[in-house]
Design an enzyme around this catalytic site. Structure first.
Site: not given
Lengths: 328, 328
Positions: A127, A151, A155
């Site tokens: 991402s 998050y 990632k």
């Protein structure tokens, strides 16, 4: 060829399944079996003549991955993740699924390979959230990963693990940092990034949409169709030229909100543009301030990954894929 | 002030303990208690008037960190790690100690803070091994982390976790990427980087040393004394200016093997230089080819971290600290 999709019930997972069924093959190799895994059961794809296995499983459970990998898929798409907002709100859950889940999967593949040689291609969706302010106007391929969310951290860790497991020969991995998906199909949602799609998708079906930021806000986009094409392209790519830098920023379109609106005007007219209601939201403006605006995705482009080059095309792709080819 | 050192029995841990006992304080704050943890019992420091707790513990054991953290140290030095070669040879052990051990420690701190407010300063030693070829001649602070070893991968993941736990307010972390320590005290060892120290340390005590690479090989160095000064400096630093980019490349000296030899000649004479035996080793040459040669450690320098600026000083520091101030 046996293909496993983890996260098959999500938006990209469903579109990827559809595309694979349509193509029937990856490069020269026929797809003989599809294994679709998600926390809920993925829908049964229509018109697929090969073998289908659909399984509800939680990859955060230590032994789930071993069961999934026991059938030795040749190609693994790892799309499963707790999304940004939820991973930020629920620290344990985010780390459990996005970090432990990914590591359990890679470990299951390594241990399967200890029984007899096994080295599947693993395609991992990363991402833009691996990047965080302060950022240059255009981010190069060798720019440091500085996530500003749990998050994004998870990632970035996934990318590091993917590279190390590839280097050690346990799997043949490639990570794709997907642009922000635009136009994201479905209903408007509360995600901070929602408005980028809302202001196009809703007016195209005669609905109002709220624009919480100013016209000069710039971001990095690709259509759902382009995102699926990246995944499929990665499946048959020779990864040798990547060396051990196995994660790539995918190409995209750098566009401002103002450019989105101009494209909407060209494709759907003034009537559509009038449905965009400007309601400034300083909280959202502050969040997106730290987001990337543009990339020089040279490595991915050199490897043949291709994204849309105009917002008009992105809107027309949505009309084709989601609205039956025409607007009312 | 209560200070915990994890990895206290290692070379840097022992030197740090010695320095803390000597100083008796961090900035304005008196050191009232030292907790020394390692897999083996660290030596009891001499002349310390505060409280001492020495504990043998394995941080890769899930519950070890909770026990260690229960006494709520104000300052935590996390130096414990399986070194590069061993982490590469033993995949499970490296991940267990360098990744799980670090995460267990951070989790123990987070859970301690759930009982009542607790946010210690955590100083994490990272490594140049987070970088890997292809590298520019001079590596800037915003260059991507591309480890080419499991050890480097584990350190890069530690940096990401440290930043996320800091951003979430669970701890107040700073990561220091230490230069290659030169002159490393002790006996010659089989590490690929060993020769950088061997070719100075051994001739200084009249012993032969093997040089396996050519004179133009360039690398990034700091003395053990400088490394300890980085750790101590980080303990009382205001971390606000760092934002959430909590790991820093420490300053160092970029020098070639030829420059090492010239400095040895100036400090210890031709007699010492003649003890260096050139025995080219293509395997070692290949390994170090991918290593960094120089950094622009601007962020760390702006924060007041200082390293040696000449190889002569590095050699004299070794003579002072390890050889009683004079060579025979």
């Amino acid at each position: 060829m046996h293909i496993l999709i983890i996260g098959a019930a999500g938006m990209i997972g469903r579109k990827l399944t559809h595309r694979l069924v349509q193509d029937g093959r990856i490069g020269e190799k026929q797809i003989e079996k599809l294994s679709l895994v998600d926390v809920i059961e993925a829908p049964v794809p229509e018109k697929f003549t090969g073998k289908i296995e659909i399984r509800a499983a939680d990859i955060a459970q230590k032994d789930a991955a071993a069961t999934i990998i026991a059938s030795r898929p040749d190609l693994v798409f790892h799309l499963a993740a707790i999304v940004s907002g939820e991973a930020e709100a629920n620290f344990d859950k985010g780390y459990s699924i996005n970090l432990d889940g990914t590591r359990f999967l890679f470990e299951a593949i390594r241990h399967e390979g200890e029984k007899s040689p096994y080295k599947p291609r693993v395609i991992f969706t990363s991402s833009l959230a691996v990047f965080g302010a302060p950022l240059p106007d255009v981010i190069e391929d060798d720019f440091i990963l500085t996530p500003l969310s749990s998050y994004g951290t998870q990632k970035a860790i996934g990318e590091l693990l993917l590279a190390d497991y590839s280097r050690k020969g346990f799997l043949d991995g490639i990570g794709l940092r997907l642009p922000t998906i635009c136009i994201r199909p479905g209903k408007p949602n509360a995600a901070a990034s929602g408005f980028y799609s809302n202001i196009l998708r809703e007016p195209l079906i005669g609905q109002e949409a709220v624009l919480p930021v100013s016209d000069d806000v710039r971001h990095w986009f690709a259509s759902p169709r382009a995102a699926v094409s990246f995944l499929v392209h990665a499946a048959s790519l020779d990864l040798e030229p990547l060396g051990w830098r196995r994660s790539l920023t995918m190409p995209g379109l750098s566009a401002t909100v103002g450019e989105e609106i101009e494209a909407l005007r060209r494709v759907a007219g003034e009537k559509a543009v009038r449905l965009i209601k400007r309601v400034p939201d300083p909280a959202i403006a502050r969040i997106i301030e730290s987001w990337p605006r543009a990339f020089a995705a040279r490595r991915a482009e050199a490897l043949g990954f291709v994204a849309e080059t105009s917002m008009d095309t992105i809107i027309k792709t949505h009309i084709d894929d989601e609205l039956g080819g025409a607007i009312v």
